[in-house]
Design a protein around this motif. Sequence first.
Motif, PDB file in Angstrom:
ATOM      1  N   LYS A  35      -4.502   0.682  37.611  1.00  0.00           N
ATOM      2  CA  LYS A  35      -4.633   1.589  38.459  1.00  0.00           C
ATOM      3  C   LYS A  35      -5.187   3.103  37.343  1.00  0.00           C
ATOM      4  O   LYS A  35      -5.987   3.820  37.904  1.00  0.00           O
ATOM      5  CB  LYS A  35      -3.229   2.118  39.063  1.00  0.00           C
ATOM      6  CG  LYS A  35      -2.734   0.991  39.858  1.00  0.00           C
ATOM      7  CD  LYS A  35      -1.494   1.397  40.594  1.00  0.00           C
ATOM      8  CE  LYS A  35      -0.912   0.165  41.253  1.00  0.00           C
ATOM      9  NZ  LYS A  35      -0.685  -1.098  40.403  1.00  0.00           N
ATOM     10  N   VAL A  36      -4.695   2.763  36.094  1.00  0.00           N
ATOM     11  CA  VAL A  36      -4.935   4.067  35.106  1.00  0.00           C
ATOM     12  C   VAL A  36      -6.171   3.921  34.520  1.00  0.00           C
ATOM     13  O   VAL A  36      -7.114   4.758  34.274  1.00  0.00           O
ATOM     14  CB  VAL A  36      -3.995   4.245  34.139  1.00  0.00           C
ATOM     15  CG1 VAL A  36      -4.272   5.032  33.317  1.00  0.00           C
ATOM     16  CG2 VAL A  36      -2.396   4.416  34.661  1.00  0.00           C
ATOM     17  N   ALA A  76       4.475   9.327  40.124  1.00  0.00           N
ATOM     18  CA  ALA A  76       4.959   9.839  38.820  1.00  0.00           C
ATOM     19  C   ALA A  76       4.995   8.685  37.842  1.00  0.00           C
ATOM     20  O   ALA A  76       4.614   8.684  36.466  1.00  0.00           O
ATOM     21  CB  ALA A  76       6.502  10.103  38.889  1.00  0.00           C
ATOM     22  N   PHE A  77       5.433   7.365  38.275  1.00  0.00           N
ATOM     23  CA  PHE A  77       5.151   6.282  37.484  1.00  0.00           C
ATOM     24  C   PHE A  77       3.752   6.114  36.624  1.00  0.00           C
ATOM     25  O   PHE A  77       3.550   5.763  35.639  1.00  0.00           O
ATOM     26  CB  PHE A  77       5.640   5.021  38.163  1.00  0.00           C
ATOM     27  CG  PHE A  77       5.502   3.659  37.221  1.00  0.00           C
ATOM     28  CD1 PHE A  77       6.695   3.476  36.370  1.00  0.00           C
ATOM     29  CD2 PHE A  77       4.438   2.821  37.584  1.00  0.00           C
ATOM     30  CE1 PHE A  77       6.519   2.171  35.561  1.00  0.00           C
ATOM     31  CE2 PHE A  77       4.447   1.653  36.607  1.00  0.00           C
ATOM     32  CZ  PHE A  77       5.478   1.360  35.889  1.00  0.00           C
ATOM     33  N   VAL A  78       2.581   6.141  37.866  1.00  0.00           N
ATOM     34  CA  VAL A  78       1.314   5.921  37.406  1.00  0.00           C
ATOM     35  C   VAL A  78       0.772   7.184  36.408  1.00  0.00           C
ATOM     36  O   VAL A  78       0.164   6.859  35.538  1.00  0.00           O
ATOM     37  CB  VAL A  78       0.563   5.716  38.560  1.00  0.00           C
ATOM     38  CG1 VAL A  78      -1.017   5.879  38.457  1.00  0.00           C
ATOM     39  CG2 VAL A  78       0.958   4.490  39.291  1.00  0.00           C
ATOM     40  N   SER A  79       1.287   8.315  36.880  1.00  0.00           N
ATOM     41  CA  SER A  79       0.643   9.502  36.228  1.00  0.00           C
ATOM     42  C   SER A  79       1.118   9.713  34.780  1.00  0.00           C
ATOM     43  O   SER A  79       0.388  10.095  33.767  1.00  0.00           O
ATOM     44  CB  SER A  79       0.798  10.867  36.974  1.00  0.00           C
ATOM     45  OG  SER A  79       2.043  11.181  37.064  1.00  0.00           O
ATOM     46  N   TRP A  80       2.577   9.541  34.474  1.00  0.00           N
ATOM     47  CA  TRP A  80       3.132   9.815  33.320  1.00  0.00           C
ATOM     48  C   TRP A  80       4.343   8.966  33.146  1.00  0.00           C
ATOM     49  O   TRP A  80       4.523   8.779  31.641  1.00  0.00           O
ATOM     50  CB  TRP A  80       3.635  11.295  33.153  1.00  0.00           C
ATOM     51  CG  TRP A  80       4.563  11.501  34.171  1.00  0.00           C
ATOM     52  CD1 TRP A  80       4.480  12.119  35.397  1.00  0.00           C
ATOM     53  CD2 TRP A  80       6.127  11.236  33.785  1.00  0.00           C
ATOM     54  NE1 TRP A  80       5.570  12.287  35.938  1.00  0.00           N
ATOM     55  CE2 TRP A  80       6.673  11.989  35.065  1.00  0.00           C
ATOM     56  CE3 TRP A  80       6.760  10.796  32.972  1.00  0.00           C
ATOM     57  CZ2 TRP A  80       7.929  11.943  35.248  1.00  0.00           C
ATOM     58  CZ3 TRP A  80       8.224  11.079  33.053  1.00  0.00           C
ATOM     59  CH2 TRP A  80       8.914  11.356  34.363  1.00  0.00           C
ATOM     60  N   ALA A  99     -14.828   6.173  28.937  1.00  0.00           N
ATOM     61  CA  ALA A  99     -14.193   6.304  27.449  1.00  0.00           C
ATOM     62  C   ALA A  99     -12.790   5.870  27.550  1.00  0.00           C
ATOM     63  O   ALA A  99     -12.341   5.241  26.382  1.00  0.00           O
ATOM     64  CB  ALA A  99     -14.335   7.835  26.945  1.00  0.00           C
ATOM     65  N   ALA A 100     -12.075   5.999  28.500  1.00  0.00           N
ATOM     66  CA  ALA A 100     -10.928   5.615  28.655  1.00  0.00           C
ATOM     67  C   ALA A 100     -10.555   4.083  28.382  1.00  0.00           C
ATOM     68  O   ALA A 100      -9.533   3.720  27.522  1.00  0.00           O
ATOM     69  CB  ALA A 100      -9.885   6.076  29.910  1.00  0.00           C
ATOM     70  N   PRO A 101     -11.110   3.239  29.092  1.00  0.00           N
ATOM     71  CA  PRO A 101     -10.734   1.970  28.845  1.00  0.00           C
ATOM     72  C   PRO A 101     -11.256   1.401  27.601  1.00  0.00           C
ATOM     73  O   PRO A 101     -10.915   0.438  26.907  1.00  0.00           O
ATOM     74  CB  PRO A 101     -11.716   1.323  30.050  1.00  0.00           C
ATOM     75  CG  PRO A 101     -12.410   2.033  30.524  1.00  0.00           C
ATOM     76  CD  PRO A 101     -11.961   3.388  30.157  1.00  0.00           C
ATOM     77  N   ILE A 102     -12.490   1.822  26.978  1.00  0.00           N
ATOM     78  CA  ILE A 102     -13.054   1.701  25.792  1.00  0.00           C
ATOM     79  C   ILE A 102     -12.138   1.945  24.604  1.00  0.00           C
ATOM     80  O   ILE A 102     -11.904   1.067  23.795  1.00  0.00           O
ATOM     81  CB  ILE A 102     -14.454   2.409  25.536  1.00  0.00           C
ATOM     82  CG1 ILE A 102     -15.614   1.757  26.311  1.00  0.00           C
ATOM     83  CG2 ILE A 102     -14.775   2.115  24.057  1.00  0.00           C
ATOM     84  CD1 ILE A 102     -16.676   2.632  26.486  1.00  0.00           C
ATOM     85  N   LEU A 103     -11.455   3.277  24.842  1.00  0.00           N
ATOM     86  CA  LEU A 103     -10.488   3.471  23.605  1.00  0.00           C
ATOM     87  C   LEU A 103      -9.240   2.667  23.907  1.00  0.00           C
ATOM     88  O   LEU A 103      -8.706   2.415  22.776  1.00  0.00           O
ATOM     89  CB  LEU A 103     -10.265   4.948  23.762  1.00  0.00           C
ATOM     90  CG  LEU A 103     -11.172   6.053  23.310  1.00  0.00           C
ATOM     91  CD1 LEU A 103     -10.743   7.365  23.811  1.00  0.00           C
ATOM     92  CD2 LEU A 103     -11.310   5.911  21.884  1.00  0.00           C
ATOM     93  N   GLY A 118       0.211   5.893  24.432  1.00  0.00           N
ATOM     94  CA  GLY A 118       0.860   6.855  25.023  1.00  0.00           C
ATOM     95  C   GLY A 118       0.238   8.151  25.431  1.00  0.00           C
ATOM     96  O   GLY A 118       0.410   8.653  26.250  1.00  0.00           O
ATOM     97  N   LEU A 119      -0.632   8.455  24.603  1.00  0.00           N
ATOM     98  CA  LEU A 119      -1.570   9.792  24.556  1.00  0.00           C
ATOM     99  C   LEU A 119      -2.703   9.623  25.063  1.00  0.00           C
ATOM    100  O   LEU A 119      -3.412  10.735  25.408  1.00  0.00           O
ATOM    101  CB  LEU A 119      -1.425  10.425  23.307  1.00  0.00           C
ATOM    102  CG  LEU A 119      -0.281  10.756  22.555  1.00  0.00           C
ATOM    103  CD1 LEU A 119      -0.273  11.220  21.094  1.00  0.00           C
ATOM    104  CD2 LEU A 119       0.600  11.957  23.483  1.00  0.00           C
ATOM    105  N   LEU A 120      -3.217   8.582  25.621  1.00  0.00           N
ATOM    106  CA  LEU A 120      -4.743   8.278  26.081  1.00  0.00           C
ATOM    107  C   LEU A 120      -4.923   8.792  27.411  1.00  0.00           C
ATOM    108  O   LEU A 120      -4.087   8.179  28.211  1.00  0.00           O
ATOM    109  CB  LEU A 120      -5.049   6.855  25.981  1.00  0.00           C
ATOM    110  CG  LEU A 120      -6.445   6.456  25.976  1.00  0.00           C
ATOM    111  CD1 LEU A 120      -7.311   7.167  25.098  1.00  0.00           C
ATOM    112  CD2 LEU A 120      -6.623   5.024  25.960  1.00  0.00           C
ATOM    113  N   PRO A 121      -5.860   9.589  27.489  1.00  0.00           N
ATOM    114  CA  PRO A 121      -6.105   9.918  29.055  1.00  0.00           C
ATOM    115  C   PRO A 121      -6.526   8.969  29.745  1.00  0.00           C
ATOM    116  O   PRO A 121      -7.255   7.785  29.215  1.00  0.00           O
ATOM    117  CB  PRO A 121      -7.238  11.107  28.718  1.00  0.00           C
ATOM    118  CG  PRO A 121      -7.066  11.452  27.297  1.00  0.00           C
ATOM    119  CD  PRO A 121      -6.556  10.401  26.390  1.00  0.00           C
TER     120      PRO A 121
END
Length: 447
Positions: free
Chosen positions: A46-47, A186-190, A118-122, A107-110
């Motif tokens: 999802k993220v 909330a679980f998915v966002s943070w 860029a998110a899945p690559i990082l 934990g800090l990755l957007p």
Amino acid sequence: MSATTATARERTKAANRAGFGAFIGSTIEWFDFYIYGTAAALVFDKVFFPELEGPIGTLVAFATFWVGFLARPIGGIIFGHYGDRLGRKKTLVITLLMMGISTTAIGLLPGYASIGIAAPILLVCIRMIQGIGLGGEWGGSVLIASEHAPKGKSVLYGAFAQQGSPVGNTLSTLSFLAISQLPDDAFVSWGWRVPFLASAALVMVGLLVRLKVAESPAMAKLIEKKEVVKLPLTEVLRSHPMLIVLGIGACTIGLSATYFKSTFALSWATTSLDFDRSSFLTIILVANVTQIIVQPFGALLATRMKSWSRAVTVMLLPELILMPLMFVLISTENYGLAMLGVAVATIPHCLYYAALAGMLASRFPAHLRYTGISLCYQLCGTLLGGTTPIIGQFLLNRTGSITAVIAYAVFQVALTLGCMLLLLKRPNHDELAAEPVTAARTAPVTA
């Protein structure tokens, strides 16, 4: 008090400190590694892969999970090289820092919604660093404990490092069980980020403990006598190729059983069956606690039985029945039966896992041991352990039935048993090293 008694007490104290240091460090490292697997099963699709829906998104999330296993042999080679040349302790400090920093970074990755592709690559790149760190951690952690052990207790002390796996897994499950009480948004966002960020504090504790551990006596002796090998990887592949092959097979169910339960089954039960997230995490938690309680008895059993081959057979044969039973009971969608099945199926492989480290280490000479056992364990993780959720999900998608997954699990148990029995027929280098010098020099050393 005589000088001999005082020396013996100091050695025992050093051995206990090494065992405790191995346990604490490996617990933190495994916590970091396991929270990724749980997050991959519950939220990463999802993220980081929101455009891939349903089973395909889960499969891709599991593929990023496997990337960590793909990197683990690299870590085993790099840190095995320096661990066999410079010492076990130095490498263990570096691997702990690598795991902690990379886990905190996840934990800090957007997410994809913020920075796109860029998110899945990082995520994949950071997972690679995590895998390299754990690849170097396991071998050194096992050896810092087992090489400090009193005579005849290497399997028992090696189990200190092994105990870090179920404790780390339990802490991982507890952390996600707590945050799973949050509303889905909330679980998915943070919420899922909290366990990853908590790693930073845990690593500081681990470093304080690990820095107080002395170098292992076997390694200290090699450094003092200048008997370290220039290229341990080349030497171990040249001199002991069959040990590597058998060692990979012997590690199989010790690694993959956890991922059958806490990654594949978690996803299957919460997407294809009628289990909610909290319920099945509780089932996994009960299995983890079972492992923590039962696992040390595997090391005791192997230490007390004269035949390691007999001990391994006693431990693993029941798994040929109990692993299929686990899947059957989960498929009933009955909470109590599923919990019973997962907990009971945990017992055989956790007994075996406790003894695995010491048995495997004893088959390699000390000057090649870090590299040798790291290659076995980490290549097994790449080829067989880390692919478990992917293959399980593929078989389930392809057949629509859990039967194929059950057959694959039974194959892995049989492979483990056969390879370890063959491995135990090879020379025990701990025993050879304890023999008089003349005997040790004439003893054959084979692959």
